[in-house]
Design a protein around this motif. Structure first.
Motif, short mmCIF file in Angstrom:
data_model
loop_
_atom_site.label_atom_id
_atom_site.label_comp_id
_atom_site.label_asym_id
_atom_site.label_seq_id
_atom_site.Cartn_x
_atom_site.Cartn_y
_atom_site.Cartn_z
N LYS A 297 0.96 -1.53 -0.21
CA LYS A 297 -0.13 0.22 -0.01
C LYS A 297 1.11 1.46 -0.04
O LYS A 297 1.44 1.46 0.72
N PHE A 298 1.02 2.20 -0.83
CA PHE A 298 1.89 3.12 -1.28
C PHE A 298 1.30 3.75 -0.41
O PHE A 298 2.46 5.22 0.39
N ASN A 299 -0.15 4.31 -0.38
CA ASN A 299 -0.61 5.66 0.94
C ASN A 299 -1.94 4.74 1.28
O ASN A 299 -2.77 3.52 0.48
N ASN A 300 -2.87 5.34 1.72
CA ASN A 300 -4.37 5.50 1.20
C ASN A 300 -4.57 4.99 0.41
O ASN A 300 -6.38 4.68 -0.09
N LEU A 301 -4.85 5.65 -0.58
CA LEU A 301 -5.65 5.75 -2.63
C LEU A 301 -4.79 4.69 -3.23
O LEU A 301 -5.37 3.77 -3.67
N TRP A 302 -3.41 4.73 -3.03
CA TRP A 302 -2.82 3.64 -3.79
C TRP A 302 -2.26 2.38 -2.93
O TRP A 302 -1.57 2.25 -2.23
N SER A 303 -2.40 0.73 -3.81
CA SER A 303 -1.83 -0.13 -4.19
C SER A 303 -1.47 -0.71 -4.82
O SER A 303 -1.85 -0.39 -5.46
N ALA A 304 -0.73 -1.76 -4.90
CA ALA A 304 -0.50 -2.60 -6.19
C ALA A 304 -0.20 -4.17 -5.26
O ALA A 304 0.59 -4.90 -4.35
N ASN A 305 -0.30 -5.66 -6.34
CA ASN A 305 0.34 -6.59 -5.66
C ASN A 305 0.79 -7.41 -6.89
O ASN A 305 0.21 -7.36 -8.30
N ILE A 306 1.58 -8.25 -6.60
CA ILE A 306 2.13 -9.60 -7.26
C ILE A 306 1.73 -10.54 -7.14
O ILE A 306 3.02 -10.80 -6.11
N SER A 307 1.88 -11.82 -7.55
CA SER A 307 2.38 -12.91 -7.50
C SER A 307 2.83 -13.93 -8.19
O SER A 307 2.49 -13.68 -9.89
N LEU A 308 3.38 -14.82 -8.13
CA LEU A 308 3.60 -16.34 -8.43
C LEU A 308 3.80 -16.96 -8.84
O LEU A 308 3.38 -17.76 -7.22
N ASN A 309 3.58 -18.67 -9.39
CA ASN A 309 3.18 -19.51 -9.27
C ASN A 309 3.61 -20.45 -10.50
O ASN A 309 4.21 -20.19 -11.52
N TYR A 310 3.79 -21.51 -9.85
CA TYR A 310 4.74 -23.23 -9.91
C TYR A 310 4.00 -23.78 -9.43
O TYR A 310 4.33 -24.27 -8.00
#
Length: 737
Positions: A297-310
């Protein structure tokens, strides 16, 4: 009288899993786990028909049965078990759509097998013990990656971060020598930033059906780094299953006289005298998953996710092929040495061309996936955009490990070898705009691009060399209106496409399916009542419906039906009768039709007009009546009614599965602060308390008889059934440290 009894139980029974067990507070701050699943889940006020299931709800009946069985009481859901008791191979259908058309994600990563599109819960035994929560979306839903949802999607979140250190040991025992052993631990947050947790499980069962044994082992390990705005999870989970094959079912006569009979592994001598059953006619498969999930969560407005799977899977079917049976009953070539590339054997001047033998049919596959998204959210606008890419590579091959007459063949020789490669790229953007306290609008645009190649030989030793590319655009839109504090309404439209799978290619089917889904809903919320109702119209083009028949490994065969539709009404409710009693009924009424369905009968093509889509009951209803005399004590009566359904698409009387009505009884009692333990939980479950004889699944087939009366073709119909257990029980003890 019977109908009156059913109606009474459905009205006054049951606490079936509904929209949510407790009324939602939509103003709460999102956790990082919830941020992780925003791409595939929806909020309570969204214009998407859905149900939520919490960890606590699952734990109340988690005594060894598979996850689909634990979800049996959700609206429009039908479940089944090959072994007849909920352990081993189990299946789930939603709105008449089988598991290959129900999109499953675990932590936002697709779980459906990329090639077969099936969901094999047996490969993740006791995964229910590692589920934090799940959401069932009926219809197209809002899943953003993986195969399109044509009946529903189930989005699973595995165990969340635990603030406190804990340990748990669970043991249960039940009918058919069913045992479940589970051990879990969590370190709690170490130095306020790190947590490590895990689970080991073992489940064994003899099964209700003869020799339908299960030997299941699984694990779950997780490490977490967490700060106020960052969460990184590294986890691995998987399982090893050995199950005796029980997908043959029984015919109507055997169903009447010997419900538990299992044909698998049957053996005869050269004169056709029954000798017994091969003791290793098993499915032996292992599957391991590795995931890295990062949320920020960058701040109260922005967030991001990244997922890797094998994901890595490997295993085989082992089968005894009896020469006498194959030649005289099945009339197949499976006992012919030439089928396996083995030369005829000369013995004493006699040429031997057939043989008893044991074969293994192998799968070895790898699945890689990466998923990334960015979210912006303020008081009015919530917008999410993301990318997904996956690659699947699978090898299919068969070998003979023993033959009575093996010729000059060597152990390890492959009689077929095939490959499948699948690439998928998905991009999406979705947004919810809240105009004011009454109105909000939702839009979702997805582009999905699939390339699939199947090559080599099939298990029937038939060449398969196909390469296909599919490009799909799937828009969705909806509107929600909050009339007052109690009443809200929503309407939505969604489009989905779905590519054929490998077995469809083998049947010569290459056309993708298309679905337009229209949903209209009303939600009511008061102090003691929560009601969810919706109507839907699912308009299909080139839907791949189940024909009712099975292939040579027990997988359903599909065919393109042209134009078809599903029209239905679903209602579920939670009613707090008092501070101790609650009742939660649900009902799904639908009509499911193929339009102008054409079939071959007696050597001619005929138009049957509108016919019922296979495995699609008109009425499904469920309930749970719950009594909580104290905080630590819970008793529930769970009921389920599934109406009559056809196993084929030609409305044949021979393909009908009768309606059934089941009742289960569960009890949970918690002893707190006992000696050095936090608590002891005593659980009991009695399934099918009225000992109803019922069948929840089966198969239907036809073939043309052109030999009994030369010059005349007569279509012959046949059916098989999977009988389910009568009254049976499970009892368990959980120690929480």
């Amino acid at each position: 009288m019977k109908k009156l009894f059913i109606s009474a139980c459905l009205l006054f029974g049951i606490q079936a899993f509904s929209q949510t067990t407790q009324f939602n507070d939509t103003t709460k701050v999102e956790t990082l786990d919830e941020v992780l699943l925003k791409a595939v889940r929806v909020e309570a006020t969204s214009p998407v028909t859905h149900s939520n299931v919490s960890k606590e709800e699952i734990e109340e009946r988690n005594l060894g049965q598979d996850l689909p069985i634990l979800l049996n009481y959700l609206p429009a859901v039908v479940t089944t078990s090959d072994a007849g008791a909920g352990v081993g191979y189990t299946g789930i259908r939603v709105r008449g759509s089988d598991a290959s058309r129900v999109s499953i994600t675990i932590n936002g990563i697709p779980y459906n097998d990329a090639e077969s599109q099936g969901t094999f819960w047996v490969n993740l035994p006791d995964f229910a013990s590692s589920v934090e929560s799940l959401q069932l979306q009926r219809g197209v839903g809002t899943s953003s990656n993986g195969s399109g949802a044509f009946g529903a999607s189930i989005n699973i979140l595995s165990d969340a971060v635990s603030e406190e250190a804990s340990a748990q040991v669970s043991n249960s025992y039940g009918s058919f020598e069913t045992w479940k052993h589970t051990a879990k631990f969590s370190t709690g947050l170490l130095k306020d930033n790190f947590e490590f947790s895990g689970r080991l499980s073992k489940i064994t069962s003899d099964g209700y059906v003869d020799r339908a044994t299960s030997d299941l082992k699984s694990y779950f390990l997780q490490g977490v780094y967490k700060t106020k705005n960052t969460q990184i999870k590294a986890l691995t989970f998987g399982g090893k299953e050995i199950t005796y094959q029980s997908w043959y079912g029984v015919d109507a006569t055997t169903l009447e006289n010997d419900r538990t009979y299992n044909l698998a592994g049957i053996q005869f001598d050269s004169e056709g005298n029954f000798e017994g059953f091969y003791n290793n006619q098993v499915d032996d498969y292992s599957q391991d998953h590795f995931q890295v999930l990062a949320s920020y969560k960058f701040n109260n407005l922005w967030s991001a996710n990244i997922s890797l799977n094998y994901t890595h899977g490997r295993g085989y079917f082992e089968e005894y092929i009896d020469e006498w049976y194959e030649q005289n009953v099945n009339f197949s070539g499976n006992a012919n040495l030439s089928f396996y590339g083995i030369d005829p054997v000369e013995i004493g001047g006699e040429t031997i061309e057939t043989s008893d033998l044991i074969r293994r049919r192998w799968l070895n596959n790898n699945f890689y996936a990466v998923n990334a998204d960015v979210n912006y959210k303020n008081n009015h606008l919530d917008i999410l955009g993301g990318l997904f890419y996956s690659y699947y590579g699978g090898d299919h091959f068969g070998e003979v490990i023993w033959a009575r007459f093996a010729g000059d063949s060597d152990l390890g020789d492959r009689y077929y070898n095939g490959n499948g490669d699948k690439n998928e790229f998905t991009s999406f953007v979705k947004a919810t705009y809240k105009v004011n306290n009454e109105w909000s609008f939702f839009a979702d645009f997805q582009g999905r691009f699939v390339s699939y190649r199947a090559s080599g030989l099939t298990s029937d030793v038939i060449p398969l060399n196909e390469k296909r590319t599919y490009n799909f655009f799937n828009p969705k839109a909806g509107v929600s209106f909050q009339l007052d504090t109690s009443n809200s309404f929503y309407a939505s439209y969604g489009r989905a496409h779905r590519e054929p799978r490998r077995s469809d290619f083998e049947q010569g089917v290459f056309t993708a399916e298309k679905l337009d889904d229209y949903e209209l809903g009303w939600r009511f919320l008061s102090e003691k009542i929560q009601l969810n109702s919706n109507v839907y119209f699912m308009d299909y083009k080139d839907q791949l419906v189940l024909t009712g028949a099975l292939d040579d490994v027990g997988a359903p065969i599909r065919a393109t039906s042209g134009k078809s539709y599903r029209l239905g009404l679903e209602v579920d409710a939670t009613v707090a009768i008092s501070n101790k009693w609650s009742v939660r009924p649900n009902i799904a009424v639908s009509t499911n039709k193929n339009v102008d369905f054409i079939t071959s009968k007696d050597g001619e093509l005929i138009n049957l007009g509108n016919t019922n889509i296979s495995f699609s009951p008109t009425l499904i209803a469920g309930n749970i009546l719950e009594f909580r005399p104290s905080e630590n004590f819970q008793i529930a009566l769970l009921s389920k009614y599934v109406g009559e359904q056809y196993m084929g698409n030609i409305d044949s009387e021979a393909s009908i599965l009768d309606a059934y009505f089941l009742n289960d009884f569960s009890v949970n009692y918690t002893l707190k602060n006992v000696s050095f333990l936090d608590s002891i939980v005593l659980s009991g479950l009695v399934n099918n308390i009225f000992n109803t004889e019922y069948v929840s699944n089966g198969y239907f087939y036809t073939y043309d008889d052109d030999f009994s009366n030369p010059g005349t073709i007569t279509t012959i119909e046949g059916a098989g059934y999977y009988p389910q257990s009568g009254i049976n029980f499970m009892a368990g003890v959980t120690l929480n440290f």
